[in-house]
Design a protein around this motif. Structure first.
Motif, short mmCIF file in Angstrom:
data_model
loop_
_atom_site.label_atom_id
_atom_site.label_comp_id
_atom_site.label_asym_id
_atom_site.label_seq_id
_atom_site.Cartn_x
_atom_site.Cartn_y
_atom_site.Cartn_z
N VAL A 40 0.01 -10.44 -9.98
CA VAL A 40 0.73 -9.77 -11.06
C VAL A 40 2.12 -10.39 -11.14
O VAL A 40 2.88 -10.30 -10.17
N THR A 41 2.45 -11.06 -12.24
CA THR A 41 3.83 -11.52 -12.39
C THR A 41 4.70 -10.30 -12.65
O THR A 41 4.36 -9.42 -13.44
N SER A 42 5.85 -10.24 -11.98
CA SER A 42 6.60 -8.99 -11.85
C SER A 42 7.33 -8.56 -13.11
O SER A 42 7.75 -7.40 -13.20
N GLY A 43 7.53 -9.48 -14.06
CA GLY A 43 8.36 -9.15 -15.21
C GLY A 43 9.83 -9.38 -14.94
O GLY A 43 10.67 -9.29 -15.84
N SER A 44 10.17 -9.70 -13.69
CA SER A 44 11.54 -9.99 -13.31
C SER A 44 11.64 -11.46 -12.91
O SER A 44 11.76 -12.34 -13.76
N LYS A 45 11.54 -11.77 -11.60
CA LYS A 45 11.63 -13.16 -11.15
C LYS A 45 10.33 -13.68 -10.56
O LYS A 45 9.96 -14.83 -10.76
N GLY A 46 9.65 -12.82 -9.78
CA GLY A 46 8.57 -13.30 -8.96
C GLY A 46 7.20 -12.76 -9.31
O GLY A 46 6.82 -12.63 -10.48
N MET A 47 6.47 -12.39 -8.26
CA MET A 47 5.06 -12.05 -8.40
C MET A 47 4.66 -11.11 -7.26
O MET A 47 5.23 -11.17 -6.17
N GLN A 48 3.70 -10.24 -7.54
CA GLN A 48 3.09 -9.42 -6.49
C GLN A 48 1.61 -9.77 -6.37
O GLN A 48 0.96 -10.13 -7.36
N LEU A 49 1.11 -9.65 -5.15
CA LEU A 49 -0.32 -9.80 -4.88
C LEU A 49 -0.82 -8.49 -4.28
O LEU A 49 -0.24 -7.98 -3.31
N TYR A 50 -1.90 -7.95 -4.84
CA TYR A 50 -2.47 -6.69 -4.38
C TYR A 50 -3.88 -6.92 -3.86
O TYR A 50 -4.67 -7.61 -4.51
N ALA A 51 -4.19 -6.31 -2.72
CA ALA A 51 -5.55 -6.35 -2.18
C ALA A 51 -6.00 -4.93 -1.88
O ALA A 51 -5.26 -4.16 -1.26
N GLU A 52 -7.19 -4.59 -2.32
CA GLU A 52 -7.71 -3.24 -2.10
C GLU A 52 -8.09 -3.05 -0.64
O GLU A 52 -8.62 -3.96 0.01
N LEU A 53 -7.80 -1.83 -0.11
CA LEU A 53 -8.14 -1.48 1.26
C LEU A 53 -9.08 -0.28 1.27
O LEU A 53 -9.19 0.45 0.28
N ASP A 54 -9.72 -0.06 2.42
CA ASP A 54 -10.66 1.06 2.54
C ASP A 54 -10.01 2.34 3.01
O ASP A 54 -10.69 3.35 3.20
N GLY A 55 -8.70 2.33 3.22
CA GLY A 55 -7.99 3.54 3.64
C GLY A 55 -8.13 3.87 5.11
O GLY A 55 -7.81 4.98 5.53
N ALA A 56 -8.57 2.90 5.90
CA ALA A 56 -8.78 3.15 7.33
C ALA A 56 -7.54 2.85 8.17
O ALA A 56 -7.52 3.16 9.36
N ARG A 57 -6.50 2.26 7.55
CA ARG A 57 -5.32 1.88 8.31
C ARG A 57 -4.08 2.57 7.76
O ARG A 57 -3.99 2.86 6.56
N SER A 58 -3.12 2.81 8.64
CA SER A 58 -1.86 3.45 8.24
C SER A 58 -0.94 2.43 7.58
O SER A 58 -1.16 1.22 7.65
#
Length: 286
Positions: free
Chosen positions: A177-195
């Motif tokens: 996802v380009t941030s709309g500001s300067k950079g970028m974010q990367l998202y990865a889905e998790l199974d909710g098993a970790r804090s």
């Protein structure tokens, strides 16, 4: 409609009062409040799933991006009874003790209500609440790619591909996802098993490893003196107390850009120098 004039609109079974639709919120482009509201309505079918279950922190520009802005976590004064909300104590608070009543954006009416207040930016954590309002473990990890002086989205794209390869090797698919500001974010889905702490530790280790392997391109420490020409791989956004800009949210910058989901083909072409990757204006979001 004259500036300051109020009108009633019917949204998702609610009657809302919207005001000052011709007020210019982005002086550089002449973009008005009415255009901003229309954008959010047009992307709501994709934006609402991104917001679902996540407490929403807003950054408000009541008089546009040329004026003052402020963060708002608690629901605003005078909020209607129908606006969903969740009260959270401690979780996600830097002090560990604060109690905050956040709005939840469950439908288009809630979205329009908040945007009408000048909420240009919508920020959310990497965790959601359950039906009882209890915070859950994070359901995604985020890596924020922040370019230093002399670096830009081309360098972000190169680092994004390195991150993608590493996460894919452990069974995690991420989206850019380009941030709309300067950079970028990367998202990865998790199974909710970790804090959140565990996810932060894993992403910190990844950032350190990539810094060691690509010292000319990647930096895992927020050391301004070392950032020239490099991408700061910010792993700390996985802290339960932190939020990131929600994908498809507008940004309160000079230009009316959006945190825009991108394809990996776009990222690959930019990394190879075959295309010029740029931040996306709201009117170009498809």
């Amino acid at each position: 409609m004259a500036t300051g004039e109020v009108q009633s609109v019917h949204v998702a079974g609610r009657t809302l009062r919207v005001s000052s639709l011709d007020k210019v919120l982005y002086p550089a482009t002449g973009t008005t409040k009415g255009e901003v509201l229309n954008y959010y309505v047009q992307v709501a079918d994709r934006l609402l799933p991104e917001l679902a279950g996540r407490p929403v922190t807003r950054i408000r520009w009541p008089h546009g991006v040329g004026g003052e802005s402020f963060f708002e976590k608690n629901v605003p004064s005078g909020v209607p009874d129908w606006l969903p909300r969740v009260t959270i104590t401690g979780h996600g608070s830097r002090s560990g003790r604060a109690t905050v009543t956040y709005p939840l954006v469950t439908d288009l009416a809630a979205l329009v209500y908040l945007v009408n207040l000048g909420s240009l930016e919508l920020h959310v954590p990497q965790w959601r609440v359950d039906e009882a309002g209890a915070p859950q473990p994070p359901d995604r990890l985020v890596i924020d790619l922040d370019p230093g002086p002399g670096a830009g989205l081309t360098e972000c794209a190169r680092v994004a591909l390195l991150v993608q390869q590493r996460l894919s090797s452990v069974g995690l698919e991420c989206r850019p996802v380009t941030s709309g500001s300067k950079g970028m974010q990367l998202y990865a889905e998790l199974d909710g098993a970790r804090s959140s702490d565990e996810v932060s530790a894993v992403t910190k280790a990844l950032a350190q490893q990539l810094t060691e392997q690509h010292p000319d391109l990647v930096l895992w420490q927020m050391t301004k003196a070392k950032r020239s020409g490099k991408i700061f791989l910010d792993w700390s956004q996985n802290n339960a107390a932190k939020t990131t800009i929600c994908p498809l949210s507008m940004r309160g910058r000079e230009q009316p850009n959006v945190a825009a989901p991108r394809s990996w083909q776009e990222i690959e072409e930019a990394a190879a120098g075959a295309a010029d990757l740029r931040q996306v204006p709201f009117h170009d979001v498809e």
